[in-house]
Enzyme design. Sequence first.
Site, PDB file in Angstrom:
ATOM      1  N   CYS A 193       0.838  -1.203   0.000  1.00 23.44           N
ATOM      2  CA  CYS A 193       0.000   0.000   0.000  1.00 23.44           C
ATOM      3  C   CYS A 193       0.881   1.265   0.000  1.00 23.44           C
ATOM      4  CB  CYS A 193      -0.991  -0.052   1.160  1.00 23.44           C
ATOM      5  SG  CYS A 193      -2.439   0.960   0.828  1.00 23.44           S
ATOM      6  N   HIS A 245      -3.408  -4.798   1.701  1.00 21.38           N
ATOM      7  CA  HIS A 245      -2.808  -5.053   3.026  1.00 21.38           C
ATOM      8  C   HIS A 245      -2.796  -6.565   3.286  1.00 21.38           C
ATOM      9  CE1 HIS A 245      -2.524  -1.037   5.030  1.00 21.38           C
ATOM     10  NE2 HIS A 245      -3.222  -0.725   3.950  1.00 21.38           N
ATOM     11  N   GLU A 304      -1.306  -8.187   5.566  1.00 21.08           N
ATOM     12  CA  GLU A 304      -1.175  -8.526   6.992  1.00 21.08           C
ATOM     13  C   GLU A 304      -2.540  -8.609   7.672  1.00 21.08           C
ATOM     14  OE1 GLU A 304      -0.820  -5.634   5.680  1.00 21.08           O
ATOM     15  OE2 GLU A 304      -1.439  -4.049   7.047  1.00 21.08           O
TER      16      GLU A 304
HETATM   17  N1  GLN Z   1      -3.317   6.550   0.698  1.00 22.07           N
HETATM   18  C1  GLN Z   1      -2.127   6.193   1.398  1.00 22.07           C
HETATM   19  C2  GLN Z   1      -0.902   6.913   0.840  1.00 22.07           C
HETATM   20  O1  GLN Z   1      -0.997   7.705  -0.028  1.00 22.07           O
HETATM   21  C3  GLN Z   1      -1.901   4.699   1.393  1.00 22.07           C
HETATM   22  C4  GLN Z   1      -2.952   4.009   2.206  1.00 22.07           C
HETATM   23  C5  GLN Z   1      -2.499   2.782   2.919  1.00 22.07           C
HETATM   24  O2  GLN Z   1      -1.312   2.501   3.037  1.00 22.07           O
HETATM   25  N2  GLN Z   1      -3.455   2.063   3.460  1.00 22.07           N
HETATM   26  O3  GLN Z   1       0.145   6.677   1.279  1.00 22.07           O
END
Ligand code: GLN
Length: 210
Positions: A79, A177, A179
């Site tokens: 992410c 994610h 995890e």
């Molecule tokens: N929107 C977040 C970012 O720009 C990422 C979101 C997340 O890691 N759950 O870093």
Amino acid sequence: MVTIGVLAVQGDVAEHMRALEESGARTCAVRRLTELAEVDALVIPGGESTTMSKLLCAFDLFEPIAARIRSGMPVWGTCAGMIMLADTVLDGRPDQRSFGAITMTVRRNAFGRQVDSYEEDLHIAGLDGGPFRAFFIRAPWVESVADDVDVLARAGNAQNGPIVAVRHGAVMATSFHPEVGGDNRMHDLFVRMVKDCLSSRKEQCACDGD
Ligand code: GLN
């Protein structure tokens, strides 16, 4: 046994450490240079990439991590961590930095805002045991990759769907994610990647010594 660090400036650090340990790795939370020096590989968890970039610079960790990645340390970004590994970030902040570990263009918050977070069963190339339940939380997607980057999964499992998992050598990035949800297969995959990378490096060193 390999030692895998989890970057611990923000995000699901404990969850990643637990999953990596269940997958057979030793783990270490990485907040300092001394901790970075102890690890064979690094996981960059989700969180907020703009904040992560700022904190890494403030803690003088950005350059040392970039140098380790350049010298071949295996790394997996999830992410926000995926955004940190990109060479081009769209919809980022102008001062946000990323490691450029994979030649790919990543769009921040591509799936929409918090309310647009969702989950789905993803087919991931190289992952045995059927689809993987993937949790997308204000997730990025990958808009384009260089020819030598492997695309592991696309949203909706659609042929032309947005790219949500990629790998280039010992560097992996996932939009979701892994995890969350208790399925450790992605962590197993990364631990195997790290072991393979370290053993091929040892063979390389043995050859160099001949
Ligand atoms: N929107 C977040 C970012 O720009 C990422 C979101 C997340 O890691 N759950 O870093």
